[in-house]
Design a protein around this motif. Structure first.
Motif, PDB file in Angstrom:
ATOM      1  N   ARG B 173       7.199  -1.140  -1.997  1.00 56.10           N
ATOM      2  CA  ARG B 173       5.736  -1.237  -2.081  1.00 56.10           C
ATOM      3  C   ARG B 173       5.018  -0.731  -0.837  1.00 56.10           C
ATOM      4  N   PRO B 174       5.405  -1.202   0.374  1.00 57.84           N
ATOM      5  CA  PRO B 174       4.700  -0.679   1.545  1.00 57.84           C
ATOM      6  C   PRO B 174       4.867   0.825   1.689  1.00 57.84           C
ATOM      7  N   LEU B 175       6.049   1.320   1.287  1.00 51.66           N
ATOM      8  CA  LEU B 175       6.317   2.755   1.379  1.00 51.66           C
ATOM      9  C   LEU B 175       5.361   3.537   0.481  1.00 51.66           C
ATOM     10  N   SER B 176       5.289   3.132  -0.801  1.00 47.28           N
ATOM     11  CA  SER B 176       4.446   3.899  -1.724  1.00 47.28           C
ATOM     12  C   SER B 176       2.977   3.702  -1.382  1.00 47.28           C
ATOM     13  N   LEU B 177       2.600   2.491  -0.933  1.00 49.71           N
ATOM     14  CA  LEU B 177       1.198   2.237  -0.591  1.00 49.71           C
ATOM     15  C   LEU B 177       0.744   3.145   0.544  1.00 49.71           C
ATOM     16  N   SER B 178       1.610   3.282   1.581  1.00 47.85           N
ATOM     17  CA  SER B 178       1.199   4.091   2.728  1.00 47.85           C
ATOM     18  C   SER B 178       1.318   5.580   2.437  1.00 47.85           C
ATOM     19  N   VAL B 179       2.436   5.978   1.764  1.00 46.56           N
ATOM     20  CA  VAL B 179       2.633   7.410   1.545  1.00 46.56           C
ATOM     21  C   VAL B 179       1.593   7.960   0.564  1.00 46.56           C
ATOM     22  N   ARG B 180       1.156   7.132  -0.412  1.00 47.17           N
ATOM     23  CA  ARG B 180       0.168   7.608  -1.383  1.00 47.17           C
ATOM     24  C   ARG B 180      -1.124   8.049  -0.683  1.00 47.17           C
ATOM     25  N   LEU B 181      -1.620   7.158   0.181  1.00 46.02           N
ATOM     26  CA  LEU B 181      -2.877   7.476   0.871  1.00 46.02           C
ATOM     27  C   LEU B 181      -2.696   8.655   1.823  1.00 46.02           C
ATOM     28  N   PHE B 182      -1.619   8.590   2.621  1.00 50.49           N
ATOM     29  CA  PHE B 182      -1.375   9.632   3.619  1.00 50.49           C
ATOM     30  C   PHE B 182      -1.174  10.993   2.961  1.00 50.49           C
ATOM     31  N   ALA B 183      -0.351  11.031   1.886  1.00 54.57           N
ATOM     32  CA  ALA B 183      -0.031  12.312   1.262  1.00 54.57           C
ATOM     33  C   ALA B 183      -1.249  12.905   0.574  1.00 54.57           C
ATOM     34  N   ASN B 184      -2.071  12.056  -0.048  1.00 56.49           N
ATOM     35  CA  ASN B 184      -3.279  12.573  -0.694  1.00 56.49           C
ATOM     36  C   ASN B 184      -4.210  13.223   0.315  1.00 56.49           C
TER      37      ASN B 184
END
Lengths: 75, 254
Positions: B173-184
Motif C-alpha cells: 500500500r505505501p508503495l503504490s500510494l507514493s509511486v502513483r502520485l510521484f509517477a503521475n
C-alpha cells in the motif's frame, strides 16, 4: 547485444504495458456510459467514482511509462 | 543536467534539486533546497489563504470564505463517506494531506516552477506517514485484533494462500500510494517538456517550421489534462488515505 540498443528496446517494450491501461479505461468509460444511458438520473452521483477509477486505472499505465522513462534517463 | 550532447535540454532537467543554503547537520546533507523552498511556499500559501478567508467568520460567507468552506465540506464528506463519523478525528490529517498535495501539484503546473511531488522521497514520506498512523492507531485501539485484517473470511485450507496475499497487499500500500502520485507528476511533466521541445526542433528544421503550431496546441491540451490530473491525484491520495484509515478505525469485521 549493444547495451544501449537493449536499453531502447526495453523502454519500447515497457510502453506496451500501457495497452492494459488503455483496455481498462475503455472498459471503465464504456461501462459508465452504458450504465448512465440506462439510468441517466443516477449518473451524476457516480461521477466521483468514475474519476477515482480513471485516476487509479491511468496510474497503472503511468507505472509502465515510468519504467520506460527510468530505462531512458536513469539506467 | 544542463544541455545534452546534441544541444537539446533534457526533459528531466526540470526535476533537478539545487541547494540554495548549504547546510550539514550530524553528517547528513540537510541543505535548504529548491524543493524545500517550494514546500515552504506551499505551506505559506495554504496558511495565508485559510487564515485570510476565515478571518471574518461571517454567517453569509464572503467569496474567499465560501471557497474555504467548499474545500472543507468536500474533504469532510470524503472522510465521512469512506471512514464514517468516527473517522472525523482524522479529518485534520486528511485535509492537510489533500490540500498540501493539491497545492504542490498545482504550483508545479506554473511554467518554470519546481514540482515537489515529482520526487519519490516526498511522496514516500507522506505515504509512510499515512501507513504508520494506520498501524499505530489500529494496534493501539484494537490490540492483537488488528491482525485479523490479514485473515479474510474464507475456508481454513485457503488461509494458507490468502494470509500471505493479504500481508503482501497491505505492505504494498505505501508503495503504490507514493509511486502513483510521484509517477503521475513525473510522467506528466516529462510529456509536457517533450512536446514543448518538438516546437523548438520543428522551428529549427526549415520548411517544417510551418507545422510547429501543432505540438504547441498539443502542449496546451496536455496542460489542461495535467491540471485535471493534479487535482485528481490529490483527491485519490486523500480517498486512499481514508480507505486505509477505515481499516484502522473499524478493524477487519464491520
Amino acid at each position: 547485444m549493444d547495451p544501449v540498443a537493449a536499453k531502447y528496446i526495453g523502454a519500447g517494450l515497457a510502453c506496451l504495458g500501457m495497452a492494459g491501461a488503455g483496455i481498462g479505461l475503455g472498459h471503465l468509460f464504456g461501462q459508465f456510459l452504458s450504465g448512465a444511458l440506462r439510468n441517466p438520473s443516477a449518473a451524476d452521483g457516480q461521477r466521483g467514482t468514475l474519476l477515482l477509477g480513471f485516476a487509479l486505472t491511468e496510474a497503472l499505465g503511468i507505472f509502465s511509462l515510468l519504467v520506460a522513462l527510468l530505462l531512458l534517463f536513469v539506467v | 543536467m544542463a544541455a545534452g550532447a546534441d544541444g537539446v535540454y533534457s526533459p528531466i532537467a526540470q526535476f533537478e534539486i539545487k541547494s540554495l543554503v548549504p547546510l550539514r547537520l550530524f553528517g547528513f546533507d540537510t541543505s535548504f533546497t529548491n524543493s524545500a523552498l517550494y514546500m515552504v511556499i506551499a505551506v505559506g500559501l495554504i496558511s495565508a489563504f485559510l487564515i485570510m478567508s476565515m478571518r471574518g467568520r461571517s454567517l453569509v460567507p464572503t467569496r474567499l470564505q465560501s471557497v474555504a468552506e467548499v474545500l472543507y465540506e468536500f474533504v469532510a464528506n470524503t472522510v465521512r463517506e469512506n471512514v464514517g463519523q468516527e473517522g472525523m478525528k482524522f479529518f485534520p490529517l486528511v485535509f492537510s494531506l489533500f490540500i498540501f498535495v493539491l497545492i504542490c501539484n498545482l504550483m508545479g503546473m506554473v511554467p518554470g516552477s519546481f514540482t515537489v511531488t515529482s520526487h519519490l522521497v516526498v511522496t514516500a514520506a507522506l505515504a509512510l506517514l499515512v501507513i504508520g498512523i494506520v498501524i499505530v492507531y489500529g494496534v493501539a485501539t484494537q490490540g492483537p485484533q488488528f491482525l485479523k485484517l490479514f485473515v479474510p473470511d474464507v475456508p481454513a485450507p485457503l488461509l494458507v494462500l490468502m494470509v500471505p496475499i493479504e500481508v503482501i497487499s497491505f505492505l504494498s500500500r505505501p508503495l503504490s500510494l507514493s509511486v502513483r502520485l510521484f509517477a503521475n507528476m513525473l510522467a506528466g511533466h516529462i510529456a509536457l517538456k517533450i512536446f514543448a521541445g518538438f516546437v523548438g526542433s520543428l522551428l529549427a528544421a526549415g520548411i517544417w517550421g510551418i507545422i510547429s503550431p501543432l505540438p504547441l496546441l498539443l502542449t496546451i491540451a496536455l496542460t489542461a489534462l495535467e491540471v485535471l490530473v493534479a487535482v485528481l491525484q490529490a483527491y485519490v491520495f486523500a480517498v486512499l488515505t481514508c480507505v486505509y484509515l477505515h481499516d484502522a478505525v473499524h478493524g477487519a469485521h464491520h
